[in-house]
Scaffold this motif. Structure first.
Motif, short mmCIF file in Angstrom:
data_model
loop_
_atom_site.label_atom_id
_atom_site.label_comp_id
_atom_site.label_asym_id
_atom_site.label_seq_id
_atom_site.Cartn_x
_atom_site.Cartn_y
_atom_site.Cartn_z
N LEU B 102 0.82 -1.21 0.00
CA LEU B 102 0.00 0.00 0.00
C LEU B 102 0.85 1.26 0.00
CD1 LEU B 102 -2.81 -1.06 2.45
CD2 LEU B 102 -3.17 -0.15 0.17
N LYS B 103 2.08 1.13 0.43
CA LYS B 103 2.98 2.28 0.43
C LYS B 103 3.50 2.57 -0.97
CE LYS B 103 4.94 1.76 5.07
NZ LYS B 103 4.55 3.02 5.67
N ASP B 264 -5.61 7.25 5.05
CA ASP B 264 -4.29 7.53 5.61
C ASP B 264 -3.53 6.27 5.98
OD1 ASP B 264 -4.42 10.29 5.40
OD2 ASP B 264 -5.66 10.41 7.19
N ALA B 266 -1.79 4.19 4.36
CA ALA B 266 -0.45 3.97 3.79
C ALA B 266 0.63 4.62 4.66
CB ALA B 266 -0.39 4.53 2.37
N GLU B 267 0.25 5.70 5.36
CA GLU B 267 1.24 6.36 6.20
C GLU B 267 1.44 5.65 7.52
OE1 GLU B 267 0.24 10.53 6.75
OE2 GLU B 267 -0.43 10.49 4.68
N LEU B 268 0.35 5.08 8.02
CA LEU B 268 0.40 4.52 9.37
C LEU B 268 0.95 3.11 9.41
CD1 LEU B 268 -3.07 5.84 10.56
CD2 LEU B 268 -0.84 6.69 11.25
#
Lengths: 420, 269
Positions: B102-103, B264, B266-268
């Motif tokens: 996902l990143k 959000d 992808a960030e976590l």
């Protein structure tokens, strides 16, 4: 410009990441320390705006950590901006990491389907381009049905690339494309990119290869610590970026040429010794950096301890790869040195223009007698010279040969397109 | 609910995630897909030995009037439980596992989660098939078995709702995965799987124990499964209706919570 002509529109985009150490990843911390927001915020991008016209190629440049990849991820929809808007009009495909999502236990063929669908292809589309993908990747037949865990890293990346380029995107995002595969495969990749560009695909890519950005891109954005430093015509932006990089490097290196410890390799009878070596630009300013195509003077400082006659000054330039590029000396250069007075002085070797291509070089300085058999002082590969690209895009190789081009038609033919 | 239609849009991707899960799971092992049968049968064997043989839990008489087999009784409940358990834990693992991906590539985060549930459904299908074969051999079948897929679908929705909720929470607080394992363990014994529901007293110390006990949707699911497969009767209208409402509501809540967090993620991760 109307919105229909735009493939990508980025308006006032900022992106903040909370640093990992500050995140309440477990409930205990949440209870013990409360939900207070820490100040460990990192702004990867600050107020960036640009537009990419449909069908054009756009480059993102900047040093490591400048926010280029974050920008690309925002365009791909992986992250969303903290402030501002990102709009992409059209089907976006991204090649941010090749072969991401491959399952090591599945075969190459199975992974084509898996990866293709993750990237947004339908099964039908994959069926149709399966042979083309396998062919493009150049993976040998006996490997394509083997699990990808037995692939070499090159095969792995090539398969990933082959899938990604067959996506038929309207907007293609690429992160650092030049690092893929061998010469042969790279050629194939670039051919394919040119083909996509001719087809009208909007391409947006991050690269550290400035010549590539200059040749491939119409426009470019230069990011510096998340700030927009310059935006516009690729040639101008790259030029501005280069000037800044060169300046920073010069500041870092100081004035004198970097001197290596040569106490072990230094030899000679020392009637005359060589001290420091300086590189002077057109204005006579000393700097350890030369620029291709501009004048450069190598100044050797010497000291005469005992009377000698007709000493010969010599230099040797080695490219960092080990290639001996050139070895000029004052005898063949026609300089008569006579009997230099005891004490200090300097000898200059002036090049106008400097013909070395950008790169790192080491310089040898020596002073010998007229027969060149007796060495007074020989400082082997003791000084560093950095050569930076000039205003023109740098060519390949070690030396820019001083030649000029011309052409002339020898005979004409009336029949169109058939050379006689 | 505009995002709900996205599930359909991304059905190809969901299917591929399910296949990735199934194909990758037993690849390289000698028994391969057979493991998906061996596992539940081993569990079944252990429970039968412990609860049916050592502790001697008496199974109720089955729908055909003469079958009294604890293993079969247990298996019926266990199939339902395994399905629920696998989807909840699978969802948490699927989202966390998709993190690196996902990143790098944009796709809806629900795709690996729902895909994982699809793979579990396949596995449950095998177990159901095994259960039905056993029932046919023991001559304990009736048309009520046709309701089995309906119950399975509702249970899938219910489990997925909870799974998506926990998967998203787990992205923010990594404790959730560990906590879930414990709670699921408790829940297993709070559901009439290895013992008949008749063992639960209606009142104890003035507390209406059974009433509270029945509030557990999993009790209703397990009893529903037993109704149609073991007792060969149609579940009560009240039970069916409440299962329908609970499943749909829980799924929608879980999905909505998941979608709100997914921007959000992808960030976590």
């Amino acid at each position: 410009m109307t919105s229909e002509d735009l493939a990508i529109s980025v308006q006032g985009v900022s992106k903040m990441f909370e640093l990992h150490s500050d995140r309440r990843t477990n409930l205990k911390e949440r209870f013990v320390r409360g939900g207070a927001k820490g100040s460990d915020q990192f702004w990867a991008l600050t107020d960036v705006s640009f537009e990419v016209p449909r069908g054009s190629t756009y480059g993102l440049i900047g040093h490591n950590g400048s926010g280029k990849s974050t920008m690309l991820k925002l365009l791909a929809g992986i992250h969303r901006p903290t402030a501002g808007t990102v709009a992409a009009h059209g089907r976006v495909s991204s090649m941010i990491e090749l072969g991401a999502g491959f399952h090591p236990e599945l075969s190459g063929r199975e992974n084509i389907y898996l990866n293709g669908s993750i990237l947004g292809m339908t099964k039908k589309a994959i069926d149709a381009s399966l042979e083309e993908i396998i062919d493009f990747s150049g993976i040998p037949a006996q490997f394509i049905d083997a699990p990808v865990k037995v692939y070499s890293s090159g095969m792995y990346v090539r398969l990933g690339f082959a899938i990604a380029v067959n996506l038929d995107p309207e907007i293609l995002l690429i992160d650092e494309i030049v690092a893929v595969g061998d010469e042969d495969f790279q050629r194939k990749c670039f051919d394919h990119l040119y083909k996509l560009r001719r087809k009208g695909v909007t391409i947006c890519f991050v690269s550290h290869s400035l010549p590539l950005v200059q040749t491939l891109c119409d426009h470019a954005l230069w990011l510096d610590h998340g700030h927009q430093k310059a935006e516009g015509k690729a040639l101008a932006v790259v030029d501005a970026y280069l000037r800044e990089v060169n300046k920073t490097e010069a500041d870092r290196l100081g004035q004198s040429a970097e001197e290596f410890d040569d106490s072990r390799s230094r030899r000679g009878s020392r009637e005359v010794t060589i001290g420091r070596v300086e590189f002077l630009d057109a204005n006579g300013t000393a700097s350890p950096i030369g620029t291709t195509g501009e004048p450069l003077t190598v100044r050797m400082h010497y000291e005469v301890h005992e009377q000698v006659t007709e000493p010969v000054f010599g230099l040797a330039f080695h490219h960092e790869s080990g290639t001996h590029v050139s070895g000029p000396n004052s005898l063949e250069g026609g300089m008569m040195t006579g009997t230099p007075a005891l004490g200090e002085g300097y000898a200059d070797f002036r090049m106008d223009p400097l013909l070395l291509q950008p790169g790192a070089y080491v310089v040898t300085a020596a002073v010998v007698d007229t027969t060149m058999a007796h060495v007074y002082d020989y400082r082997d590969q003791a000084f560093a010279l950095h050569v930076q690209p000039g205003r023109r895009a740098a060519g390949a190789g070690v030396v820019a040969l001083p030649g000029s081009w011309s052409m002339r038609t020898v005979s004409t033919s009336n029949e169109q397109g058939v050379p006689s | 609910m505009p995002q709900l239609t996205e599930i359909w849009t991304y059905r190809g991707l969901i299917g591929n995630f399910a296949q990735r899960e199934l194909r990758g799971k037993y690849k390289g092992s000698a028994l391969g897909q057979l493991w998906s049968l061996v596992n539940p049968m081993a569990t079944l064997g252990i429970y039968t030995l412990v609860f049916g043989f050592f502790l001697r839990f008496p199974p109720p008489v089955a729908g055909n009037g003469h079958l009294k087999n604890f293993a079969v009784y247990l298996f019926t409940g266990l199939v339902a439980w395994n399905f629920f358990n696998a989807i909840v834990l699978g969802s948490i693992g699927a989202l966390a596992g998709a993190g690196p991906l996902l990143k790098k590539i944009y796709f809806p985060p629900f795709a690996p989660v729902i895909g994982g549930a699809g793979a579990t459904l396949y596995q449950a299908g095998i177990e159901m098939g095994l259960l039905i074969i056993v029932m046919v051999v023991l001559q304990n079948v009736s048309w009520t078995i046709l309701l089995l897929p309906v119950l399975l679908a509702l249970l899938a929705l219910f489990a997925l709702g909870i799974g998506m909720l926990l998967a998203m929470l787990n992205v923010k607080y990594r404790d959730v995965a560990y906590l879930t394992t414990i709670v699921l363990n408790l829940l297993f014994y709070a559901t009439p799987i290895i013992y008949p529901i008749s063992k639960v007293p209606s009142h104890k110390n003035g507390i209406a124990v059974r009433e509270y006990y029945d509030l557990n949707p999993l009790t209703q699911f397990v009893e529903g499964f037993r109704d149609v497969v073991y007792d060969l009767k149609v579940p009560s209208a009240g039970r069916l209706l409440s299962l329908l409402v609970v499943s749909v509501v829980v799924f929608l809540l879980g999905f909505t919570f998941f979608e709100r967090g997914s921007r959000d993620v992808a960030e976590l991760l």
